[in-house]
Design an enzyme around this catalytic site. Structure first.
Site, mmCIF file in Angstrom:
data_model
loop_
_atom_site.group_PDB
_atom_site.id
_atom_site.type_symbol
_atom_site.label_atom_id
_atom_site.label_comp_id
_atom_site.label_asym_id
_atom_site.label_seq_id
_atom_site.Cartn_x
_atom_site.Cartn_y
_atom_site.Cartn_z
ATOM 1 N N GLU A 69 -47.677 5.817 -38.090
ATOM 2 C CA GLU A 69 -47.828 7.080 -38.809
ATOM 3 C C GLU A 69 -46.802 7.224 -39.915
ATOM 4 O OE1 GLU A 69 -49.211 9.962 -35.192
ATOM 5 O OE2 GLU A 69 -47.073 9.774 -35.540
ATOM 6 N N ASP A 240 -49.903 13.246 -28.119
ATOM 7 C CA ASP A 240 -49.528 13.393 -29.529
ATOM 8 C C ASP A 240 -50.365 12.541 -30.463
ATOM 9 O OD1 ASP A 240 -48.502 10.981 -28.769
ATOM 10 O OD2 ASP A 240 -46.492 11.294 -29.549
#
Ligand SMILES: NC(=O)c1ccc[n+]([C@@H]2O[C@H](COP(=O)([O-])OP(=O)(O)OC[C@H]3O[C@@H](n4cnc5c(N)ncnc54)[C@H](O)[C@@H]3O)[C@@H](O)[C@H]2O)c1
Length: 350
Positions: A69, A240
Site C-alpha cells: 500500500e 485492515d
C-alpha cells in the site's frame, strides 16, 4: 506540530533520515512509554484539526500472499506518504508480516525533508492511535486489557495502554504459544500482571478492553459475540483490508462503531461486513467534542482501526522533531545539487 510550522531545510541537498538504529537510539534516549503517550497527544491534536488535512483512501495492490500500500496525505505545508505491506506468510520466512518506510516533502518547494524507517514506527503510531481512541471511548475505570494476537504489534499496544490509560493487567492469547511467551519475556520488567490464556474466550473473560491484532487473510471470527459483554471497549486492528476481518458480525450490530476515515474503513475495516449505510461515528468528531463518544458504562464501543495516513504524518513529524533535537538524524545523499541548477548533465560529468 508540523501542520502549523514552516519546513526548515527544504532547499538542502541532503535529506535527514532516521534509520532503524537511529530510531532504536531515539527510543533509548526518550523512552518508549513517553514516546507513545506524546504521539497519542499529537494524534489527538491532529484529529481535532481533521479538516486541515487533504485526505484520500490509500492505494492498495493485492496478491494471493498479501498486499502492498501507499498511504498519502498533506497538510498546508507538508506532503507525506508511507509504503507498507501485510504478508502474514512472511513470518515463516523469518521476516515480519508488516514492513514500511515513509517520507515527508515540503509543499512550497516539493523537496523531501525527512525519510524514516516505518516498520517499528508503524507499530508505535498504531499503539498511539489505539490509545487516543481508548482514552475517548473506554470506561474510565478500565484496568484489564486482553490482547488476542501476540505478534509484532502486541507489546506496543500493551505499553501504550499501561502508561496512557492505567491498565495494570494483561491477558494474552495467540494460536502460537511461542508468540505469547515472547510477549511475556519482553514485558516482564513492566510490572503488568500478565496472564497467558489458552483461548480467545479465556483472554476476553473479565477484560475491560479487548484488542484484536491477528494477521490472517480471511474473514476470521477471532472474537465471537458470546465473548463480548456490556461495557467493553473493542480495539480491532487486524481487519485492515478487503476480505480480512476479525470480528463476528453480530458484535458489530451491538456496538457503537468509531472509525478514522469512513471511505477507507468501509472497504477495509470490520464494517465491510455491514450495509454501506450502517451508522458509524468519525473519531475526529469525538476528539473535537461534536460527539459524546461512549454514552454509558454499559455501551460496547468499537474502534474499527485500519490505520490512516494522517497518523503516519504525525508519527513522521514527531520523529523528525525528536531526531533533530537529539542529533540522531543521518544525512542521505539523495538529491542532486548542480552548480548551475539547469545543468543536470554536468552533475554526471563532474
Ligand atoms: N489498524 C492498523 O493501523 C494496523 C497497523 C499495523 C498492523 N495492523 C494489522 O494488525 C495485524 C497484526 O500485525 P502484526 O504485525 O502484529 O502481525 P504478526 O504476524 O506479527 O502477528 C500476528 C499474530 O496473530 C496470531 N494469530 C493469527 N490468527 C490468530 C487467531 N485466530 N487467534 C489468535 N492469534 C492469531 C499469529 O500467530 C501471530 O502471532 C495484521 O493483520 C496487520 O495487518 C493494523
Amino acid at each position: 506540530m508540523t501542520v502549523f510550522q514552516r519546513n526548515e531545510g527544504a532547499v538542502q541537498s541532503t535529506v535527514p533520515y532516521l534509520s532503524v538504529a537511529g530510531l532504536r537510539d531515539l527510543v533509548g534516549t526518550v523512552g518508549l512509554p513517553t514516546m507513545l503517550c506524546a504521539l497519542a497527544d499529537r494524534m489527538s491534536t491532529a484529529f481535532t484539526h481533521w479538516d486541515a488535512y487533504a485526505k484520500s483512501p490509500r492505494v492498495t495492490h493485492e496478491t494471493a500472499s498479501g498486499f502492498v500500500e501507499l498511504m498519502p496525505v498533506a497538510d498546508a505545508q507538508t506532503f507525506a506518504f508511507k509504503y507498507v505491506n501485510c504478508h502474514p506468510g512472511n513470518t515463516a520466512l523469518g521476516v515480519p508480516t508488516v514492513a514500511g518506510f515513509g517520507a515527508m516533502m515540503d509543499l512550497e518547494t516539493g523537496r523531501p525533508i525527512f525519510l524514516s524507517e516505518m516498520t517499528v514506527l508503524t507499530a508505535m503510531r498504531t499503539a498511539a492511535t489505539s490509545l487516543m481512541a481508548a482514552r475517548a471511548l473506554a470506561r474510565q475505570d478500565a484496568r484489564t486489557l486482553a490482547i488476542i494476537g501476540n505478534g509484532a504489534q502486541c507489546e506496543f499496544q500493551a505499553l501504550a495502554f499501561q502508561h496512557g490509560l492505567g491498565i495494570d493487567a494483561l491477558r494474552l492469547y495467540d494460536i502460537d504459544p511461542a508468540a505469547t511467551a515472547k510477549v511475556q519475556r519482553n514485558l516482564a520488567w513492566t510490572g503488568l500482571d500478565i496472564t497467558a490464556c489458552t483461548s480467545a474466550a479465556e483472554a476476553a473473560e473479565g477484560a475491560d478492553i479487548v484488542t484484536t491484532c491477528t494477521a490472517d487473510l480471511r474473514n476470521a471470527r477471532v472474537l465471537t459475540d458470546a465473548m463480548v459483554v456490556p461495557g467493553m471497549h473493542l480495539n480491532a486492528l487486524g481487519g485492515d483490508c478487503a476480505g480480512k476481518t476479525e470480528l463476528d458480525p453480530a458484535i458489530l450490530h451491538r456496538a457503537e462503531i468509531f472509525v478514522e476515515f469512513p471511505p477507507q474503513t468501509r472497504v477495509e475495516g470490520e464494517i465491510q461486513q455491514l450495509a454501506p449505510d450502517h451508522p458509524v461515528t468519525e473519531l475526529c468528531d469525538v476528539l473535537r467534542g461534536a460527539h459524546q463518544g461512549r454514552g454509558s458504562a454499559e455501551d460496547i464501543t468499537l474502534f474499527d482501526s485500519v490505520g490512516f495516513a494522517v497518523e503516519d504524518l504525525i508519527a513522521l513529524s514527531y520523529c523528525r522533531d525528536m531526531a533533530m533535537e537529539t542529533g540522531l538524524c543521518g544525512d542521505l545523499d539523495l538529491l542532486v545539487s548542480p552548480n548551475d541548477c539547469r545543468d543536470l548533465f554536468g552533475v554526471l560529468a563532474s
